[in-house]
Write a protein that holds these residues in place. Structure first.
Motif, PDB file in Angstrom:
ATOM      1  N   GLU A 355     -39.319 -63.674 -24.281  1.00 23.52           N
ATOM      2  CA  GLU A 355     -40.138 -64.393 -25.187  1.00 23.52           C
ATOM      3  C   GLU A 355     -41.055 -65.435 -24.251  1.00 23.52           C
ATOM      4  O   GLU A 355     -42.208 -65.634 -24.279  1.00 23.52           O
ATOM      5  N   GLN A 356     -40.297 -65.997 -23.346  1.00 20.20           N
ATOM      6  CA  GLN A 356     -40.882 -67.050 -22.525  1.00 20.20           C
ATOM      7  C   GLN A 356     -40.326 -66.973 -20.699  1.00 20.20           C
ATOM      8  O   GLN A 356     -39.470 -67.550 -20.648  1.00 20.20           O
ATOM      9  N   ARG A 367     -39.151 -74.294 -15.245  1.00 23.31           N
ATOM     10  CA  ARG A 367     -40.615 -74.073 -15.988  1.00 23.31           C
ATOM     11  C   ARG A 367     -40.475 -72.595 -16.798  1.00 23.31           C
ATOM     12  O   ARG A 367     -40.737 -71.633 -15.830  1.00 23.31           O
ATOM     13  N   THR A 368     -40.666 -72.368 -18.188  1.00 24.14           N
ATOM     14  CA  THR A 368     -40.935 -71.167 -18.684  1.00 24.14           C
ATOM     15  C   THR A 368     -42.323 -71.367 -18.926  1.00 24.14           C
ATOM     16  O   THR A 368     -42.916 -72.059 -18.998  1.00 24.14           O
ATOM     17  N   GLU A 369     -42.763 -70.016 -19.403  1.00 26.84           N
ATOM     18  CA  GLU A 369     -44.117 -69.854 -19.697  1.00 26.84           C
ATOM     19  C   GLU A 369     -44.316 -70.941 -21.124  1.00 26.84           C
ATOM     20  O   GLU A 369     -45.531 -71.246 -21.450  1.00 26.84           O
ATOM     21  N   LYS A 370     -43.489 -71.443 -21.928  1.00 23.43           N
ATOM     22  CA  LYS A 370     -43.601 -72.317 -22.959  1.00 23.43           C
ATOM     23  C   LYS A 370     -43.624 -73.622 -22.670  1.00 23.43           C
ATOM     24  O   LYS A 370     -43.426 -74.564 -23.447  1.00 23.43           O
ATOM     25  N   GLY A 371     -42.902 -74.025 -21.376  1.00 19.50           N
ATOM     26  CA  GLY A 371     -42.907 -75.504 -20.990  1.00 19.50           C
ATOM     27  C   GLY A 371     -41.649 -75.689 -20.147  1.00 19.50           C
ATOM     28  O   GLY A 371     -40.909 -74.857 -19.510  1.00 19.50           O
TER      29      GLY A 371
END
Ligand code: NAP
Length: 540
Positions: A355-356, A367-371
């Motif tokens: 998902e991220q 750091r993932t794509e969501k924060g």
């Protein structure tokens, strides 16, 4: 090899690389045969993976009774296992007990890596250079370097930027690591990650589990071994070992000849429930066709997914934990004590990397794509360059200057996982194209060392200096391994078995999937035939 190194070299009969089960037994066996030996180990002590993997929760996933040496009836009687599935400290105590009992460690040079191994064709010797600048030579060299000895960092940018504490599962510190009050992240949810998560989750302030591919895991249901049970085992060790040697997995786990669809749905459900209650790898042994029949496999996979729903309270988390898209048992099945339960704790958070995806490691965390997830400690449980990594990590140079790296440029290639064409008198234990990851590594190690020892005796009796596998024999073995692999569902998951976890590594199932007993039969057939169809020899 130059004349200069030859002058400074130290000379023995057999050089042994590796201090795990294979190296220890080789050291014992060849010493008992009256040979002069020198053994090397990169770690500071014996134990191989059990020396390095001191992470919290590290535990063997085969019964300890099976996961132990069988060559010494005395040691079998003297040593007492405390648990059905021993934890790493007990395994290491056992290993050191065996070493002390048989005076093995005096043959070892620890904290020593072999940086180059080269066959000197003119003198028919293996010449090894160590990380300490020494040169050792011997007519025979045993690479007991193990299928899981080269840990692998994830390909994520910024790993070195992290300012918190970073631990690698396979290089865990020797002193105690505490997690109380800390924000801890774990990357990796294979067998290692699962063992860490369920343990660290107990005390960490907050635990973030970075999961890419979920694994199937089943209850281990570990128990303390009662004295009466241990006494019974000790009385029957000979039979237990015999059963293990004659089984597909090299252990005493019950197996069945029953096909999945020969049972009614109700019978299947009852058998699966029983297996779940029994724990360990009981489920895999309940039916005979789970690794070849996709429909049967999917029913079992769905059964395990339903168990996740029963345990994990939050349905969204439960759903994310469910493995999909590959057959159960095609990745190494994990055994846990409380993995799914851990996700019911308020301090434990699942970060779904589908998902991220992770973008980078920062100074503060992940750091993932969501924060960004801020962490005090990051634990890497991201696996190994399995099966081949140890012998491609340095130059192993055979006849005509050809290296193992060159020989294996399209994938591992060997005879019985023991010998390679072009590399006379070089032997592997638990090598690729043998049953390495699919059966009890201790039984395989003993089989392999005994096989090598028998060959050495044969050579001595027949006045032979070198043995090398013939190209046709190696090709025939590879064809056999390949044709068996085609039928296996193991091909349907991206795993270290296939080399899929290492960038640019050639993909392929270079494991013998026919079971330990069949493997032993192949090994024995070569010996009984006087190696006529398999090996070529040069006179001494
Ligand atoms: P593994 O099964 O290869 O698992 C590595 C994990 O790291 C996977 O979940 C993988 O995700 C993840 N990973 C790797 N790179 C990543 C990245 N860039 N981003 C996110 N996740 C990443 O390794 P392992 O758990 O160390 O186990 C290896 C083998 O050791 C086992 O199969 C077993 O044979 C043995 N072992 C046995 C025991 C035992 O006896 N109890 C315990 C530990 C290990 P993907 O799958 O998506 O790549």
């Amino acid at each position: 090899m130059t004349a200069q190194t030859a002058q400074t070299a130290q000379r023995v009969d057999v050089l042994i690389v590796g201090g795990g089960f294979g190296g220890m037994y080789a050291t014992y066996k060849f010493r008992e045969m009256g040979l002069r030996i020198q053994s090397f180990e990169a770690g500071g002590g014996l134990g191989g993976v059990w020396y390095w993997n001191r992470y919290p929760g590290a535990r063997v996933d085969l019964p300890s009774i099976d996961y132990s040496f069988s060559f010494s009836p005395e040691i079998e009687q003297e040593w007492t296992w405390s648990e059905q599935f021993a934890a790493q400290p007990e395994l290491l105590r056992y290993i050191n007990f065996v070493s002390e009992r048989l005076s093995l460690d005096k043959h070892y040079q620890f904290n020593t890596r072999i940086e180059r191994a080269e066959w000197d064709e003119a003198r028919e010797l293996w010449v090894l250079r160590t990380s300490q600048g020494q040169v050792w030579e011997a007519p025979f060299c045993i690479m007991a370097t193990g299928p899981l000895s080269v840990p692998k960092d994830p390909e994520i940018p910024g790993l070195s930027r992290f300012k918190g504490v970073m631990h690698r599962a396979a290089r865990w510190p020797h002193q105690e690591v505490r997690f109380e009050g800390l924000r801890v992240g774990v990357i990796g949810t294979g067998s290692t990650g699962i063992q860490i998560v369920q343990e660290v989750g107990k005390t960490a302030g907050e635990l973030f589990v970075f999961q890419r591919t979920p694994s199937f895991t089943m209850p281990m249901r570990n128990v303390k071994l009662e004295p009466a049970y241990v006494a019974e085992v000790k009385r029957h060790y000979a039979g237990i070992r015999e059963a293990a040697r004659n089984s597909a997995v090299g252990g005493t786990r019950p197996q069945s000849t029953r096909g999945f669809f020969t049972c009614t749905p109700a019978q299947r459900r009852t058998l699966l429930e029983d297996a779940w209650k029994n724990g360990g790898l009981a489920m895999l042994g309940t039916f005979s066709d789970l690794l070849v029949n996709e429909e049967a496999n999917e029913e079992v996979a769905e059964f395990v997914r339903s168990k996740i729903d029963e345990v994990v309270q939050d349905p969204v988390t439960a759903d994310k934990l469910k493995p999909r898209g590959y057959p159960i048992f095609a990745r190494r099945p994990c055994l846990d004590t409380s993995y799914y339960e851990t996700f019911n704790q308020p301090n434990v958070h699942l970060v779904d990397l589908y998902e991220q995806p992770i973008v980078e490691i920062t100074e503060k965390g992940v750091r993932t794509e969501k924060g960004e997830v801020e962490l005090d400690m990051l634990i890497l449980a991201t696996g190994y360059d399995g099966l081949t990594g140890a012998l491609t990590a340095f130059d192993v140079v055979g006849r005509g200057g050809r290296t193992v790296n060159q020989k294996w440029q399209n994938g591992a290639y060997s005879y019985l996982g023991l010998m390679m064409e072009g590399f006379p008198n070089l032997f592997m234990t638990t090598g690729p194209t043998g049953p390495a990851a699919l059966a009890n590594i201790v039984r395989i190690s003993e089989n392999d060392v005994d096989w090598i020892a028998a060959l050495m005796v044969h050579m001595q009796h027949n006045g032979q200096a070198t043995a090398e596998v013939m190209p046709e024999a190696e090709q025939a073995w590879m064809a056999h391994v390949g044709s068996l692999a085609k039928r296996s569902l193991l091909l349907k998951a991206k795993t270290w078995y296939l080399g899929a976890n290492v960038k640019d590594k050639p993909l392929g199932l270079t494991l013998f999937t026919g079971g330990f007993l069949r493997y032993r039969e192949h090994c024995a057939a070569a010996t009984q035939d006087g190696y006529r169809k398999a090996l070529s020899f040069t006179p001494a």
